[in-house]
Design a protein around this motif. Structure first.
Motif, short mmCIF file in Angstrom:
data_model
loop_
_atom_site.label_atom_id
_atom_site.label_comp_id
_atom_site.label_asym_id
_atom_site.label_seq_id
_atom_site.Cartn_x
_atom_site.Cartn_y
_atom_site.Cartn_z
N ALA A 192 0.82 -1.21 0.00
CA ALA A 192 0.00 0.00 0.00
C ALA A 192 0.85 1.26 0.00
N ASP A 193 2.06 1.21 0.60
CA ASP A 193 2.90 2.40 0.65
C ASP A 193 3.68 2.62 -0.64
N GLY A 194 3.56 1.69 -1.59
CA GLY A 194 4.22 1.84 -2.87
C GLY A 194 5.71 1.58 -2.85
N LEU A 195 6.24 1.07 -1.73
CA LEU A 195 7.68 0.91 -1.59
C LEU A 195 8.18 -0.49 -1.98
N THR A 196 7.25 -1.44 -2.08
CA THR A 196 7.67 -2.83 -2.31
C THR A 196 6.83 -3.46 -3.41
N SER A 197 7.52 -4.14 -4.34
CA SER A 197 6.85 -4.87 -5.42
C SER A 197 7.44 -6.27 -5.47
N ILE A 198 6.58 -7.29 -5.37
CA ILE A 198 7.02 -8.69 -5.31
C ILE A 198 6.41 -9.46 -6.46
N LYS A 199 7.24 -10.09 -7.26
CA LYS A 199 6.77 -10.96 -8.35
C LYS A 199 6.81 -12.41 -7.87
N ILE A 200 5.72 -13.13 -8.14
CA ILE A 200 5.60 -14.53 -7.72
C ILE A 200 5.72 -15.40 -8.96
N HIS A 201 6.85 -16.06 -9.10
CA HIS A 201 7.14 -16.83 -10.31
C HIS A 201 6.63 -18.27 -10.19
N SER A 202 6.84 -18.88 -9.05
CA SER A 202 6.34 -20.23 -8.80
C SER A 202 5.86 -20.31 -7.36
N GLY A 203 5.06 -21.34 -7.08
CA GLY A 203 4.52 -21.48 -5.74
C GLY A 203 3.44 -20.45 -5.47
N GLU A 204 3.42 -19.91 -4.25
CA GLU A 204 2.43 -18.89 -3.93
C GLU A 204 2.90 -18.03 -2.77
N LEU A 205 2.27 -16.88 -2.63
CA LEU A 205 2.51 -15.95 -1.53
C LEU A 205 1.21 -15.24 -1.23
N GLU A 206 0.80 -15.26 0.02
CA GLU A 206 -0.45 -14.63 0.45
C GLU A 206 -1.64 -15.08 -0.40
N GLY A 207 -1.63 -16.38 -0.77
CA GLY A 207 -2.74 -16.94 -1.53
C GLY A 207 -2.69 -16.66 -3.02
N ILE A 208 -1.67 -15.91 -3.47
CA ILE A 208 -1.52 -15.61 -4.90
C ILE A 208 -0.54 -16.60 -5.50
N GLY B 74 1.89 -18.42 -8.34
CA GLY B 74 2.76 -18.12 -9.46
C GLY B 74 2.31 -18.82 -10.73
N GLY B 75 2.90 -18.44 -11.84
CA GLY B 75 2.43 -18.94 -13.13
C GLY B 75 3.12 -20.19 -13.62
N ILE B 76 4.10 -20.73 -12.86
CA ILE B 76 4.89 -21.86 -13.34
C ILE B 76 4.69 -23.06 -12.43
N PRO B 77 4.30 -24.22 -13.00
CA PRO B 77 4.14 -25.43 -12.19
C PRO B 77 5.50 -26.04 -11.85
N THR B 78 5.57 -26.71 -10.71
CA THR B 78 6.81 -27.36 -10.29
C THR B 78 6.52 -28.79 -9.84
N PHE B 79 7.54 -29.65 -9.88
CA PHE B 79 7.38 -31.05 -9.52
C PHE B 79 7.27 -31.25 -8.01
N SER B 80 7.86 -30.35 -7.26
CA SER B 80 7.77 -30.38 -5.80
C SER B 80 7.50 -28.95 -5.35
N PRO B 81 7.04 -28.75 -4.12
CA PRO B 81 6.71 -27.39 -3.67
C PRO B 81 7.93 -26.47 -3.67
N VAL B 82 7.92 -25.48 -4.55
CA VAL B 82 9.01 -24.51 -4.66
C VAL B 82 8.41 -23.12 -4.86
N ASN B 83 8.77 -22.19 -3.99
CA ASN B 83 8.35 -20.78 -4.12
C ASN B 83 9.53 -19.95 -4.57
N THR B 84 9.32 -19.12 -5.59
CA THR B 84 10.36 -18.18 -6.00
C THR B 84 9.75 -16.80 -6.16
N TYR B 85 10.35 -15.82 -5.48
CA TYR B 85 9.88 -14.44 -5.51
C TYR B 85 11.05 -13.51 -5.85
#
Length: 289
Positions: A154-170, A172-183
């Motif tokens: 909300a403060d406009g200071l942080t931008s996080i891209k979710i490539h795989s896995g998830e963050l805060e229920g959002i 990522g767009g890439i499937p993985t063979f085992s649970p892997v989060n990349t931000y």
């Protein structure tokens, strides 16, 4: 619920990889790669103007048994492989390839590299594949910046891209063979964010630029990686200077690893078979125009 602490901080020293200066955060003499991750390279290179663009970068080479993943921070990467994939992804996007039973690919600058500033900056992260999927058919997932889910504070200071896995229920767009989060995260000075992490995942942070405060009192400078203890459910990050960083978390595979050059399997016999199959042309052929 407590936050995680840092297990170790390691400097990504530079080495020469075929004429290209590359930083390697892990593995190193100080730290092993946190399972299921195998290797992290960081390259920020000026593309030479005296050779054709289609001869720059990394030429055709094979892989088997893991996923070489490229996160793009400056300019772009032109991916081609022996399965017929041919794609350019620009800054903010991802090239995610599951090598499976074997594939040959190249990673070149895009034709318009000099219109994009003439520099490539990437992170290449090797993600191990579970044993029961190592000999699957190869697959390739290009993800552009516009197709990458993103969280903006909300403060406009942080931008996080979710490539795989998830963050805060959002997710990522890439499937993985085992649970892997990349931000990948861009955080202006003064920005703060609490990353909730699965308690059973191994996790790391690598800082490309700027300066961070991690947890309560640990500072991280650029070109350093922090490997986290598995002792909490989150990590709090604050930018002391405008910063860009990547966070990876993954459920450990806890499987034996046998690795040699571009192949990562479970036994030495499987590595020998990989070299044999490559020499016999079973991983295909990549002829670049």
């Amino acid at each position: 619920m407590k936050g995680r602490t840092i297990k170790t901080i390691v400097y990504a020293a530079t080495f020469d990889m075929g004429g290209m200066p590359v930083r390697q955060a892990f593995p190193s003499q100080k730290v092993v790669a946190p399972d299921p991750f195998l290797l992290l390279h960081h390259a920020d290179v000026k593309v030479p103007a005296h050779i054709p663009v289609n001869k720059a970068g990394v030429g055709p080479h094979p892989h088997r048994g893991f996923s070489p993943v490229t996160f793009i921070f400056k300019a772009g990467v032109h991916h081609r492989d022996s399965r017929g994939n041919d794609n350019v992804i620009y800054a903010g996007g991802t090239q995610w390839m599951n090598a499976g039973m074997g594939i040959i690919h190249s990673e070149r600058p895009p034709e318009d590299i000099f219109e994009k500033g003439g520099r490539q900056e990437i992170i290449q992260l090797w993600v191990n594949t579970p044993a029961n999927h190592k000999m699957d058919q190869p697959s390739y997932f290009p993800l552009s910046e516009k197709d990458t889910p993103q969280i903006n504070t909300a403060d406009g200071l942080t931008s996080i891209k979710i490539h795989s896995g998830e963050l805060e229920g959002i997710k990522g767009g890439i499937p993985t063979f085992s649970p892997v989060n990349t931000y990948t995260t861009a955080m202006q000075a003064g920005g703060k964010y609490r990353f909730n992490l699965p308690p059973d995942h191994n996790a790391f942070i690598y800082l490309l630029s700027g300066k961070l405060n991690i947890g309560s009192d640990s500072e991280l400078d650029k070109n350093y990686a922090a490997i986290l203890h598995n002792d909490g459910a989150y990590i709090e990050v604050e930018a002391l200077e405008t910063a860009e960083f990547i966070i990876g978390t993954g459920e450990p595979l806890n499987e034996p690893i046998s690795a040699n050059g571009p192949f990562v399997m479970n036994t030495e016999t499987e590595i020998m078979e990989a070299f044999k199959d490559y020499k016999m042309g079973k991983m295909g052929i990549l002829i670049e125009d």
